[in-house]
Design an enzyme around this catalytic site. Sequence first.
Site: not given
Length: 129
Positions: A106, A108
């Site tokens: 991931r 962000c």
Amino acid sequence: MADTDSIETDGAPSTDNPYSQGVRAGDALYVSGYGSVDPETGDVVDGDIAAQTDRVLENVAAVVDAAGGDGLADVVKVTVYLTDLEEYDAVNEAYGARFGDDPPARVCVEVSRLPDDVRVEMDATASLG
């Protein structure tokens, strides 16, 4: 251009903008960015950032399912876009509840604004092999 298939589903929001909800290339599925928009109403969901994060992940899962996958279980990479990093912990809690002990890779990032003035948006890559 590679041999690809455009994925479309009523389970995720659609627009008249020039992009596919998802594109399958071999065993890889690239899911377009989704905010916290309810596909049935076209409205941003009410509620806190956790409720909005849940809706985003439901939209992503619907595209994976439409491509023949197993929802979030097939997601291998997610990019999260937040308009306020102060909400990072709350997003992590809602996100973690959906992915459990084996979450995907991931990224962000904080952004100044997102379409429809949503507070969170995510795109994803899934492996369907």
